[in-house]
Write an enzyme that holds these catalytic residues in place. Structure first.
Site, PDB file in Angstrom:
ATOM      1  N   ASN A 290       0.820  -1.209   0.000  1.00 24.24           N
ATOM      2  CA  ASN A 290       0.000   0.000   0.000  1.00 24.24           C
ATOM      3  C   ASN A 290       0.853   1.258   0.000  1.00 24.24           C
ATOM      4  OD1 ASN A 290      -2.087  -1.812   0.152  1.00 24.24           O
ATOM      5  ND2 ASN A 290      -2.339  -1.588   2.367  1.00 24.24           N
TER       6      ASN A 290
ATOM      7  N   ASP B 186      -0.418   4.087   1.295  1.00 22.41           N
ATOM      8  CA  ASP B 186      -0.921   4.980   2.350  1.00 22.41           C
ATOM      9  C   ASP B 186      -0.006   4.893   3.577  1.00 22.41           C
ATOM     10  OD1 ASP B 186      -3.393   2.447   2.852  1.00 22.41           O
ATOM     11  OD2 ASP B 186      -1.743   2.865   4.228  1.00 22.41           O
TER      12      ASP B 186
ATOM     13  N   HIS C 231       5.796  -0.617  -2.790  1.00 17.81           N
ATOM     14  CA  HIS C 231       5.346   0.172  -3.949  1.00 17.81           C
ATOM     15  C   HIS C 231       5.400   1.671  -3.685  1.00 17.81           C
ATOM     16  CE1 HIS C 231       2.898  -3.680  -5.027  1.00 17.81           C
ATOM     17  NE2 HIS C 231       4.153  -3.762  -5.415  1.00 17.81           N
TER      18      HIS C 231
ATOM     19  N   THR D 230      -4.638  -9.072   0.465  1.00 20.26           N
ATOM     20  CA  THR D 230      -4.091  -8.916  -0.873  1.00 20.26           C
ATOM     21  C   THR D 230      -4.567 -10.047  -1.770  1.00 20.26           C
ATOM     22  OG1 THR D 230      -2.114  -8.641  -2.243  1.00 20.26           O
ATOM     23  CG2 THR D 230      -1.908 -10.116  -0.346  1.00 20.26           C
ATOM     24  N   SER D 231      -4.823  -9.685  -3.022  1.00 19.65           N
ATOM     25  CA  SER D 231      -5.313 -10.681  -3.989  1.00 19.65           C
ATOM     26  C   SER D 231      -4.157 -11.531  -4.500  1.00 19.65           C
ATOM     27  CB  SER D 231      -5.963  -9.961  -5.179  1.00 19.65           C
ATOM     28  OG  SER D 231      -4.971  -9.150  -5.796  1.00 19.65           O
TER      29      SER D 231
ATOM     30  N   PRO E 282     -11.498 -11.941   3.028  1.00 18.12           N
ATOM     31  CA  PRO E 282     -12.883 -12.434   2.963  1.00 18.12           C
ATOM     32  C   PRO E 282     -13.081 -13.447   1.849  1.00 18.12           C
ATOM     33  CG  PRO E 282     -12.808 -10.029   2.802  1.00 18.12           C
ATOM     34  CD  PRO E 282     -11.415 -10.521   2.714  1.00 18.12           C
TER      35      PRO E 282
ATOM     36  N   ALA F  85     -10.090  -8.124   7.763  1.00 14.91           N
ATOM     37  CA  ALA F  85      -8.881  -7.933   8.575  1.00 14.91           C
ATOM     38  C   ALA F  85      -9.201  -7.227   9.882  1.00 14.91           C
ATOM     39  CB  ALA F  85      -7.872  -7.129   7.768  1.00 14.91           C
TER      40      ALA F  85
HETATM   41  C1  BV8 Z   1       7.930  -5.163 -12.149  1.00 16.57           C
HETATM   42  C2  BV8 Z   1       1.512   1.360  -6.523  1.00 16.57           C
HETATM   43  C3  BV8 Z   1       9.483  -5.549 -13.783  1.00 16.57           C
HETATM   44  C4  BV8 Z   1       0.732   2.267  -7.409  1.00 16.57           C
HETATM   45  C5  BV8 Z   1       1.138  -0.896  -7.417  1.00 16.57           C
HETATM   46  C6  BV8 Z   1       5.497 -11.591 -13.480  1.00 16.57           C
HETATM   47  C7  BV8 Z   1       6.687 -11.315 -12.845  1.00 16.57           C
HETATM   48  C8  BV8 Z   1       7.098 -10.009 -12.622  1.00 16.57           C
HETATM   49  C9  BV8 Z   1       6.299  -8.942 -13.059  1.00 16.57           C
HETATM   50  C10 BV8 Z   1       5.121  -9.217 -13.702  1.00 16.57           C
HETATM   51  C11 BV8 Z   1       4.721 -10.512 -13.915  1.00 16.57           C
HETATM   52  N1  BV8 Z   1       3.541 -10.461 -14.562  1.00 16.57           N
HETATM   53  C12 BV8 Z   1       3.185  -9.172 -14.747  1.00 16.57           C
HETATM   54  C13 BV8 Z   1       4.124  -8.400 -14.247  1.00 16.57           C
HETATM   55  C14 BV8 Z   1       4.126  -6.955 -14.274  1.00 16.57           C
HETATM   56  C15 BV8 Z   1       3.400  -6.326 -13.106  1.00 16.57           C
HETATM   57  C16 BV8 Z   1       2.292  -7.150 -12.535  1.00 16.57           C
HETATM   58  O1  BV8 Z   1       2.444  -7.761 -11.488  1.00 16.57           O
HETATM   59  N2  BV8 Z   1       1.131  -7.118 -13.161  1.00 16.57           N
HETATM   60  C17 BV8 Z   1      -0.008  -7.834 -12.611  1.00 16.57           C
HETATM   61  C18 BV8 Z   1      -1.262  -7.003 -12.775  1.00 16.57           C
HETATM   62  C19 BV8 Z   1      -0.080  -9.164 -13.265  1.00 16.57           C
HETATM   63  N3  BV8 Z   1       4.338  -6.025 -12.053  1.00 16.57           N
HETATM   64  C20 BV8 Z   1       5.042  -4.905 -12.157  1.00 16.57           C
HETATM   65  O2  BV8 Z   1       4.997  -4.154 -13.109  1.00 16.57           O
HETATM   66  C21 BV8 Z   1       5.967  -4.575 -10.987  1.00 16.57           C
HETATM   67  N4  BV8 Z   1       7.235  -4.236 -11.542  1.00 16.57           N
HETATM   68  O3  BV8 Z   1       7.643  -6.318 -12.143  1.00 16.57           O
HETATM   69  O4  BV8 Z   1       8.972  -4.660 -12.802  1.00 16.57           O
HETATM   70  C22 BV8 Z   1      10.726  -4.999 -14.190  1.00 16.57           C
HETATM   71  C23 BV8 Z   1      11.842  -5.773 -14.017  1.00 16.57           C
HETATM   72  C24 BV8 Z   1      13.032  -5.277 -14.433  1.00 16.57           C
HETATM   73  C25 BV8 Z   1      13.106  -4.006 -15.015  1.00 16.57           C
HETATM   74  C26 BV8 Z   1      11.958  -3.221 -15.171  1.00 16.57           C
HETATM   75  C27 BV8 Z   1      10.752  -3.709 -14.751  1.00 16.57           C
HETATM   76  C28 BV8 Z   1       5.484  -3.360 -10.234  1.00 16.57           C
HETATM   77  C29 BV8 Z   1       4.144  -3.641  -9.598  1.00 16.57           C
HETATM   78  C30 BV8 Z   1       3.757  -2.475  -8.689  1.00 16.57           C
HETATM   79  C31 BV8 Z   1       2.534  -1.768  -9.250  1.00 16.57           C
HETATM   80  N5  BV8 Z   1       2.094  -0.733  -8.297  1.00 16.57           N
HETATM   81  N6  BV8 Z   1       0.842   0.045  -6.508  1.00 16.57           N
HETATM   82  C32 BV8 Z   1      -0.593   2.610  -6.813  1.00 16.57           C
HETATM   83  O5  BV8 Z   1      -1.009   2.015  -5.819  1.00 16.57           O
HETATM   84  O6  BV8 Z   1      -1.216   3.528  -7.372  1.00 16.57           O
HETATM   85  S1  BV8 Z   1       0.292  -2.364  -7.369  1.00 16.57           S
HETATM   86  C33 BV8 Z   1      -1.306  -2.031  -6.794  1.00 16.57           C
HETATM   87  O7  BV8 Z   1      -2.126  -3.054  -7.269  1.00 16.57           O
HETATM   88  C34 BV8 Z   1      -1.417  -2.119  -5.304  1.00 16.57           C
HETATM   89  O8  BV8 Z   1      -0.279  -1.656  -4.655  1.00 16.57           O
HETATM   90  C35 BV8 Z   1      -1.658  -3.580  -5.013  1.00 16.57           C
HETATM   91  O9  BV8 Z   1      -0.466  -4.230  -4.672  1.00 16.57           O
HETATM   92  C36 BV8 Z   1      -2.073  -4.129  -6.331  1.00 16.57           C
HETATM   93  C37 BV8 Z   1      -3.421  -4.732  -6.305  1.00 16.57           C
HETATM   94  O10 BV8 Z   1      -4.290  -3.730  -5.814  1.00 16.57           O
HETATM   95  P1  BV8 Z   1      -5.735  -4.123  -5.192  1.00 16.57           P
HETATM   96  O11 BV8 Z   1      -6.413  -5.115  -6.040  1.00 16.57           O
HETATM   97  O12 BV8 Z   1      -6.454  -2.913  -4.764  1.00 16.57           O
HETATM   98  O13 BV8 Z   1      -5.335  -4.782  -3.890  1.00 16.57           O
HETATM   99  P2  BV8 Z   1      -5.063  -6.224  -3.730  1.00 16.57           P
HETATM  100  O14 BV8 Z   1      -4.544  -6.927  -4.923  1.00 16.57           O
HETATM  101  O15 BV8 Z   1      -4.178  -6.171  -2.615  1.00 16.57           O
HETATM  102  O16 BV8 Z   1      -6.580  -6.864  -3.520  1.00 16.57           O
HETATM  103  C38 BV8 Z   1      -7.441  -6.427  -2.504  1.00 16.57           C
HETATM  104  C39 BV8 Z   1      -7.620  -7.675  -1.628  1.00 16.57           C
HETATM  105  O17 BV8 Z   1      -8.135  -7.296  -0.379  1.00 16.57           O
HETATM  106  C40 BV8 Z   1      -8.595  -8.660  -2.257  1.00 16.57           C
HETATM  107  O18 BV8 Z   1      -8.097  -9.974  -2.164  1.00 16.57           O
HETATM  108  C41 BV8 Z   1      -9.843  -8.516  -1.353  1.00 16.57           C
HETATM  109  O19 BV8 Z   1     -10.548  -9.741  -1.215  1.00 16.57           O
HETATM  110  C42 BV8 Z   1      -9.208  -8.163  -0.027  1.00 16.57           C
HETATM  111  N7  BV8 Z   1     -10.047  -7.423   0.908  1.00 16.57           N
HETATM  112  C43 BV8 Z   1     -11.033  -6.541   0.629  1.00 16.57           C
HETATM  113  N8  BV8 Z   1     -11.554  -6.076   1.799  1.00 16.57           N
HETATM  114  C44 BV8 Z   1     -10.867  -6.670   2.811  1.00 16.57           C
HETATM  115  C45 BV8 Z   1      -9.910  -7.532   2.245  1.00 16.57           C
HETATM  116  N9  BV8 Z   1      -9.070  -8.266   2.988  1.00 16.57           N
HETATM  117  C46 BV8 Z   1      -9.187  -8.165   4.335  1.00 16.57           C
HETATM  118  N10 BV8 Z   1     -10.072  -7.353   4.952  1.00 16.57           N
HETATM  119  C47 BV8 Z   1     -10.929  -6.603   4.225  1.00 16.57           C
HETATM  120  N11 BV8 Z   1     -11.809  -5.803   4.855  1.00 16.57           N
END
Ligand code: BV8
Ligand code: ZN
Length: 251
Positions: free
Chosen positions: A102, A104, A119, A194-195, A220, A237
């Protein structure tokens, strides 16, 4: 909520515990998760585009406005019982490492110290060209969501951007290395809200699992990490964490 005796015993005896949080840990504070934040002006935008350097250079006011709307929501949010329980964990565990995806500051405001932000932070704007931190304090963000012209860097005149890690950008090396180290040396890892869809953050629970740690997921719903966790505590959480702490550390 009932916890297994083995979970209670392992958490009670653990010398090193790692906590990995995602946007779900801030959901009960009213801070939208990354995908849910795509409302209003940003409805229908692809989060991976909006949260990328390409998206920013295509339309700086649109992306800067989105981040300012998110900063407004964080500034008007309070840490929830999950953040507070995670902070309280530090009193019971010899070595606790809090790792968050996060941007925040709710962990810090709940009392957690040395939080590893994989991040980045919405409170550390920097220059999109020379990478220097923005020298002036940001104005308070507007209550109404709107496109906003980003401020300019005082050194080189280019646009200031959010100090976050966008898709396609590498994570801060020292933060990643400390997080990896915590994942492979902990006895217990709590994976909260986190998802598990974003890499390389999603690798941390896998590293912990493969190193023999007990990996507890709190969510959840089921996630991409289900195959790498020892057990999942289904729930919010803000409800599960205080109850877990109570069950483990009050005798
Ligand atoms: C990189 C900052 C490479 C910005 C964010 C395989 C290997 C490596 C990389 C990749 C790969 N495949 C794809 C990639 C590229 C990419 C990636 O992962 N894409 C995904 C979509 C497939 N990764 C990257 O680009 C990363 N960099 O790999 O660089 C590289 C290498 C060498 C040289 C150059 C480059 C960088 C990734 C960082 C992106 N930035 N955040 C911002 O926030 O504005 S990520 C952002 O999305 C969030 O930080 C979070 O981590 C992510 C998901 O967000 P959300 O969906 O909102 O949250 P989350 O997934 O955590 O889900 C919410 C969960 O909470 C759910 O499960 C829900 O059920 C649950 N929930 C809901 N309510 C509650 C709850 N749980 C408990 N209690 C509750 N009440
Ligand atoms: Zn600059």
């Amino acid at each position: 909520m009932k916890f297994s005796q083995s979970l209670i015993d392992e958490l009670r005896q653990a010398q090193q515990v790692a906590v990995l949080t995602g946007a779900g840990v801030s959901a009960e504070s009213g801070v939208a998760t990354f995908r849910d934040a795509l409302t209003g002006l940003w409805f229908n935008f692809d989060p991976e585009l909006l949260g990328s350097a390409e998206g920013f250079s295509n339309n700086p006011p649109l992306v800067w406005g989105w981040y300012e709307a998110r900063r407004y929501s964080v500034l008007n949010a309070e840490p929830n019982p999950a953040h507070r329980a995670i902070a309280a964990l530090a009193k019971h565990v010899p070595k606790l490492t809090v790792i968050t995806q996060n941007i925040d500051d709710l962990h810090e405001r709940a009392g957690s110290e040395r939080v590893l932000h994989l991040h980045g932070s919405i409170f550390q704007p920097k220059c999109s060209r020379c990478d220097l931190p923005y020298a002036s304090p940001l104005d308070s963000p507007p209550e109404v969501e709107q496109m906003l012209e980003p401020p300019r860097c005082t050194y080189c005149g280019n646009y200031i951007r959010p100090g976050v890690v966008w898709f396609g950008e590498t994570l801060p090396t020292d933060i990643w290395q400390q997080s990896e180290q915590a994942a492979i040396t902990c006895q217990v890892m709590l994976v909260i809200g986190t998802s598990g869809m974003v890499w390389p953050a999603a690798r941390l629970p896998m590293l912990a699992h493969n190193a023999g740690a007990r990996v507890i997921q709190i969510n959840p719903e089921s996630t991409e990490l289900d195959d790498y966790v020892t057990e999942t505590l289904i729930g919010k959480a803000g409800e599960v964490m205080p109850t877990l702490l109570q069950a483990v550390f009050t005798r």
